[in-house]
Each structure stands twice: as C-alpha cells, then as structure tokens.
Design an enzyme around this catalytic site. Structure first.
Site, PDB file in Angstrom:
ATOM      1  N   HIS A   1     -27.521   1.481  -9.168  1.00  0.00           N
ATOM      2  CA  HIS A   1     -26.556   0.384  -9.105  1.00  0.00           C
ATOM      3  C   HIS A   1     -25.468   0.652  -8.075  1.00  0.00           C
ATOM      4  CE1 HIS A   1     -26.875  -2.391 -12.820  1.00  0.00           C
ATOM      5  NE2 HIS A   1     -28.061  -1.881 -12.570  1.00  0.00           N
TER       6      HIS A   1
ATOM      7  N   GLU B   1     -30.589  -7.412  -9.164  1.00  0.00           N
ATOM      8  CA  GLU B   1     -29.625  -8.345  -9.754  1.00  0.00           C
ATOM      9  C   GLU B   1     -28.582  -8.717  -8.706  1.00  0.00           C
ATOM     10  OE1 GLU B   1     -30.885  -5.017 -12.374  1.00  0.00           O
ATOM     11  OE2 GLU B   1     -29.331  -5.056 -10.815  1.00  0.00           O
TER      12      GLU B   1
END
Length: 338
Positions: free
Chosen positions: A38, A107
């Site tokens: 991330h 995402e």
C-alpha cells in the site's frame, strides 16, 4: 496437506516489526508469508504504510525457509509493469525458490496518488492487468524488449538480474469476472473471502484446474470476544464495507467516515473475533473442504506475537504442522498461547 500462511500487514506495523514477525512466523511453522503493498493506510490510525519491497528485502535475510508473496501488488498505475517485473526478479534472487508475485487490480486508495485517476470499470482494470502480466512475462524472458500496447509501452527495456527460477504469478480475484481472468493469465489464485465457492469454481473452469488456490481470512485473536470486536473495529473497519467501496474510495479520511457508519458487531460479521482457536481451526477446515490448498491468516490488532504462539501451539498442529522449537529453547516469544 494444506499450507497455512501469516499476513504481514504494512498498514499497521513498521518495517522492522514486520521483519521480526516474519522470523517468528517462520519459527512457528507457517508455510508462507504474504505482505500487503500500500501507499496509504486504510485509516489514519493505522499510522503505517511502509514500502513493501524494501521490507521484502529485510524479510529475505531474516528467514530461510518460508515462502514470501506480495498480497497483492497492483501493476497498473502506481507501478509500471516493467518496474514490478524488475522488483520481483530481484526479490526472487534474494530468496531462490521462495518468492511469489501476487498481482491484482488494486484500489483507488493507492493508485490515484500518482495520477488522480483510477478506472472505476472492472473490465478496464482487468484488461490493464492482462497487458501488465504480458509485459512482466515478456521481460522475464530476458534480452532487450520493446512493446507498444493499449495501456503501456516499453522502449529498450531489459532486466539484467533475473533469478534462475522465475516466480509464480498469483492473481487476485474477488468475483467471477476477475476469477475468469485469473484462470486465464495466472499461475495460481488468491481470494479475499468475498465469494469463496463461486470464485474457486470459476477459476478452475477458466484454466485454473490443478493450480494452487489461496484464500485470505481475517481474524482478531484477543482475551475476550468483546475486546477482540473493539480491536477489529479500531484496526480493520473496512471489513464491514459493502460492494465496491473498498476499491473506489480514495482517501483514509473517507474510509474513517465510513467507519462511523458501522459498529464493532458489523465488523465482527467478517472478522472472526475472540480467544477460541477452535473457531479458526473450523474456518480453515471449511476452506480446505472447498478446495483451497493455502489459507492465509490475517491477524488484526497489536497481539501479533500472542497469535503466532497460538498458531504454533494449537492451530498449526491440527493440520499436521509441528515445527521444532527454536534452537535457543523455550517459547519463541514471551507470554501464554491462550
């Protein structure tokens, strides 16, 4: 025999902590590790989002047996596929035969930061993933490569440090559409517990028959059910979000707003909470019965060492995994297993 893995969650723990947990998880008998990749944490109080690829280097030197996978890397926007191909090749040279590249469509939270745009169309994201995987495999063949596609370009690209054994590519799938693509382009599957039966059936029917199938399940081991529910709510409220929210919401602040719309009980519907290891054992057994050969346990919260001990003493032996204690003797980490 089923393999059971341990999640390295970069959003909640520092890189030095994750390297230490990786060593402890290997000592405990876990078969593999999977590390999240991330740029931003889901919510601000996670307080972390270290660069996964640097942490992988540390893990490679702190472990000697356990396999390591990205869980998962998105090669669409934040990383060009050529960079992912190079990073994975280097990781595989550090861990011969132990590194696996997990890929998915990502995402908005992580991908929008470099472009301001994240494709909301799943078919578009999957088309980009197909092309990205083609580029990665092309570069892993060696030699100078050029490529001109719909989404990506290579110009005189070559990876000079290739491992003797190329990594497998494990593709993430959350529904039937992505499971079909995973069967088509992937060497293996990873699923995050949205539609486990439908996804594995679609994957197998689309070219995945005989390939490894991994599923990640989230648990929160704690001293009581209520305490574990509170911890899960504070550390992993995204488990309660419905539909495509986790894919399209772009900032931690907005995820925190969503957190105010759910309760600890809502989160606990998707996170197994409490001190009872038998519930975890039963859940792992259920996934094994579905055909998943690799089960990834994601323990949320601060009690990582306690969970690793619990796994060593109670959970892993239920599945025939009985590793020896470390040579130093005694417990791997202080504290009771339960």
């Amino acid at each position: 025999m089923v393999e059971i893995g341990y999640k390295l969650f970069t959003e909640s723990h520092s890189a030095p902590e994750l390297v230490n947990y990786a060593r402890l998880a290997e000592d405990a008998g876990f078969s593999f590790l999977s590390i999240s990749d991330h740029y931003l944490p889901w919510i601000s109080n996670h307080g972390r989002a270290g660069f996964a690829w640097c942490t992988i280097g540390g893990v490679s030197q702190a472990t000697s047996r356990v396999r390591v996978s990205t869980g998962v890397t998105c090669p669409l926007i934040r990383y060009h596929p050529a960079i992912v191909a190079q990073a994975a090749a280097t990781a595989a040279t550090l861990m011969p035969g132990r590194f696996e590249l997990g890929l998915g469509t990502g995402e908005s939270l992580n991908e929008h930061v470099v472009s301001g745009v994240f494709p909301t169309s799943e078919p578009v994201r999957l088309d980009m993933l197909r092309e990205a995987v083609n580029i990665i495999r092309l570069l892993w063949k060696g030699g100078m490569q050029d490529y001109s596609g719909i989404y990506y370009t290579l110009d005189n690209a070559q990876i000079y440090e290739l491992p003797r054994e190329l990594p497998q590519i494990r593709i993430s799938a959350e529904g039937p559409m992505s499971a079909e693509v995973a069967g088509e382009i992937g060497d293996a599957l990873i699923h995050f517990e949205q539609k486990p039966e439908e996804v594995i059936e679609t994957f197998r029917a689309s070219g995945g028959e005989g390939k490894s199938c991994m599923i990640e399940t989230v648990v929160c081991y704690g001293r009581s059910v209520d305490e574990a529910k509170r911890t899960a709510y504070e550390w992993f409220p995204v488990a309660a979000n419905k539909g495509e929210l986790n894919w399209i919401v772009p900032t931690p602040t907005q995820f925190e707003q969503l957190q105010q719309m759910v309760t600890p009980n809502d989160v606990a519907k998707n996170v197994l909470c409490g001190p009872d290891p038998q519930k975890i054992i039963e859940k792992v057994g259920k996934f094994v019965d579905m055909g998943y050969d690799s089960i990834l346990l994601h323990q949320v919260g601060p009690e990582q060492k306690e969970f690793i001990n619990l796994a060593h003493d109670v959970i892993l032996p239920e599945f025939g995994i009985k590793p020896p204690r470390p040579e130093s003797g005694g417990r791997m980490v202080p504290g009771p297993a339960r």
